[in-house]
Design an enzyme around this catalytic site. Sequence first.
Site, PDB file in Angstrom:
ATOM      1  N   GLY A  26      16.724 -11.111   2.806  1.00  0.00           N
ATOM      2  CA  GLY A  26      15.669 -11.701   2.006  1.00  0.00           C
ATOM      3  C   GLY A  26      14.502 -12.260   2.791  1.00  0.00           C
ATOM      4  O   GLY A  26      13.658 -12.958   2.244  1.00  0.00           O
ATOM      5  N   GLU A  35      17.328   3.768  -2.795  1.00  0.00           N
ATOM      6  CA  GLU A  35      16.859   2.462  -3.272  1.00  0.00           C
ATOM      7  C   GLU A  35      16.331   2.559  -4.708  1.00  0.00           C
ATOM      8  O   GLU A  35      16.543   1.664  -5.528  1.00  0.00           O
ATOM      9  CB  GLU A  35      15.771   1.942  -2.336  1.00  0.00           C
ATOM     10  CG  GLU A  35      15.499   0.474  -2.482  1.00  0.00           C
ATOM     11  CD  GLU A  35      15.786  -0.316  -1.224  1.00  0.00           C
ATOM     12  OE1 GLU A  35      15.564  -1.524  -1.248  1.00  0.00           O
ATOM     13  OE2 GLU A  35      16.231   0.264  -0.221  1.00  0.00           O
ATOM     14  N   SER A  78      16.361  -5.331   5.617  1.00  0.00           N
ATOM     15  CA  SER A  78      17.763  -5.081   5.940  1.00  0.00           C
ATOM     16  C   SER A  78      18.292  -3.902   5.128  1.00  0.00           C
ATOM     17  O   SER A  78      19.141  -3.139   5.624  1.00  0.00           O
ATOM     18  CB  SER A  78      18.598  -6.332   5.662  1.00  0.00           C
ATOM     19  OG  SER A  78      18.409  -6.793   4.333  1.00  0.00           O
ATOM     20  N   THR A  97       0.822  -1.215   0.000  1.00  0.00           N
ATOM     21  CA  THR A  97       0.000   0.000   0.000  1.00  0.00           C
ATOM     22  C   THR A  97       0.855   1.263   0.000  1.00  0.00           C
ATOM     23  O   THR A  97       0.374   2.325  -0.407  1.00  0.00           O
ATOM     24  CB  THR A  97      -0.926   0.034   1.237  1.00  0.00           C
ATOM     25  OG1 THR A  97      -0.134  -0.229   2.403  1.00  0.00           O
ATOM     26  CG2 THR A  97      -2.029  -0.997   1.125  1.00  0.00           C
ATOM     27  N   ASP A 148       9.490   1.246   4.708  1.00  0.00           N
ATOM     28  CA  ASP A 148      10.616   0.600   5.365  1.00  0.00           C
ATOM     29  C   ASP A 148      11.556   1.619   5.982  1.00  0.00           C
ATOM     30  O   ASP A 148      11.979   1.483   7.135  1.00  0.00           O
ATOM     31  CB  ASP A 148      11.377  -0.276   4.374  1.00  0.00           C
ATOM     32  CG  ASP A 148      10.555  -1.438   3.854  1.00  0.00           C
ATOM     33  OD1 ASP A 148       9.468  -1.698   4.414  1.00  0.00           O
ATOM     34  OD2 ASP A 148      10.976  -2.081   2.882  1.00  0.00           O
TER      35      ASP A 148
END
Length: 383
Positions: A117, A155, A122, A33, A167
């Site tokens: 993963g 990112e 992380s 979302t 995140d």
Amino acid sequence: MIAAVKDKFHQLFGKEPIMVSSPGRINLIGEHTDYNEGFVLPAAIDKKIIYAIALNGTDTCNAYALFSNEMASFSLENIQPGGGWVNYLKGVVYQLQQLGREVKGFDCVVHGDIPIGAGMSSSAAVEGGLSVGLDHLLGFGLDRMQMARVGQLAEHTFPGVKCGIMDQFANLHGKKDRVMLLDCRSLEYQYFPFEFSKTYKIVLVNSMVHHSLASSEYNVRRAQCEEGVEILRQFVPGISSLRGVTAAQVEQYKSSLPPKVYDRCRFVTQENERVQQACTRLQNNELAEAGRLMYASHDGLSRLYEVSCPELDFLAGLAKKRPEVAGARMMGGGFGGCTINLVKIDQVDAFGSFMQARYKDQYGVVPDVYVTSIEDGARVVTA
């Protein structure tokens, strides 16, 4: 772990660093979302990345990864993507430069216990920890949301994952024993006590299926949502994301949407409603109701958004049959990683043993089980 990282830094660089602790995150509900400007309900946890970092008086950044015993270096001039794990550090430095901040050369050692993963982000912990460390050393005066944006853009531009901001936000804004409702459109947020920490634990069960958010499927989902917005804009003028649409409206205009796009839009709009309902349930101490919303979230992620996998479905289905589990679902980007489970404290060991035994019978692999607690966000710490 802090002492080990500091000792390695002393061995390699022979000076005194600052230490930064940067947590992974869980997300109770609200998956996929965030890049649709919706709602999420994350928290920072006690799995973390640790940095030892100090300036070195040069134009070079030297980083040693204790988890892989690798050294990498890059110049502050003309930073280019590439280089595996150090790519995340490069991205942060580059984005700080884009903000007009003068980054100076540094040495660092980085280590962590966040499983790669497994859906605990992380990468955001690596990004947030470096931002906090450089902000402290160089006096940039960035606020936490600016640092979160630096990590998100890092990112986007270096590993090439078009992630939302959840995140990085959770990594930098975490508070002990609090979950956070984040509005990913306005970036307003509020904290909710996780009142069940004395009776329930957040337990993650790792499918041991490695996922990569850089895989094409993640960006495909985002593109499908954007396609849905373009179509729905004919009927709901002025919308810029699925946040501006209700689940009822998606149903109303179903015939205009390609089947897969309809499924994606239906999931996201329903998930936004579930997040808000979950906050109400948590405030009212209705954990069983919040748990039912988690199960519904998993069902939607599996059937409508199609980011689950047989292993995650198996784990969520097992948990649903256990009386000590209030709620469970897959967590993170999907295609592998962990399920998140709310488990009665006195049954945590029995739950873990049961899940490991049944999963091994089914898939021939013993899944890792992580019992977590909700902790503070990224910060400078003393060794």
